[in-house]
Design a protein around this motif. Structure first.
Motif: not given
Length: 105
Positions: A50-68
């Motif tokens: 449901n919440t596949r690991p690739d979805l989580a890592t994509d979310y983290v990459a996008k959060a990091q790109a925003r400086g979070l």
């Protein structure tokens, strides 16, 4: 096969689960509302369909790109919050709480 961030498609994910368009939203849609410096830990199970690991890592990459400060925690198990998933999540959050200046590794 490993999916790339560019492969992620929320409408296709909805369709694959028999959901109507717009019935699920991506948490990426809400990143702009997270105050700077807010730590994020995206926890999901290795076998979560449901919440596949690739979805989580994509979310983290996008959060990091925003400086979070963000990290993904991929643990054994599927979708749910029990057993190893719960223990790992509590451990990850507890370490951050005990040392708020701790850098994410």
């Amino acid at each position: 096969p490993t999916r790339r961030s560019s492969d992620l498609d929320v409408p296709a994910w909805n369709a694959s689960r028999g959901r109507r368009p717009g019935s699920a939203q991506s948490p990426v849609d809400y990143l702009s509302g997270i105050p700077g410096g807010t730590p994020i830990v995206a926890v999901t199970g290795q076998a979560d369909d449901n919440t596949r690991p690739d979805l989580a890592t994509d979310y983290v990459a996008k959060a990091q790109a925003r400086g979070l400060p963000a990290k993904a925690q991929i643990v054994g198990g599927g979708h749910g919050f029990s057993g190893a998933l719960s223990a790992t999540s509590v451990s990850a959050l507890g370490a951050r709480r005990a040392d708020p200046q701790r850098k994410w590794g």
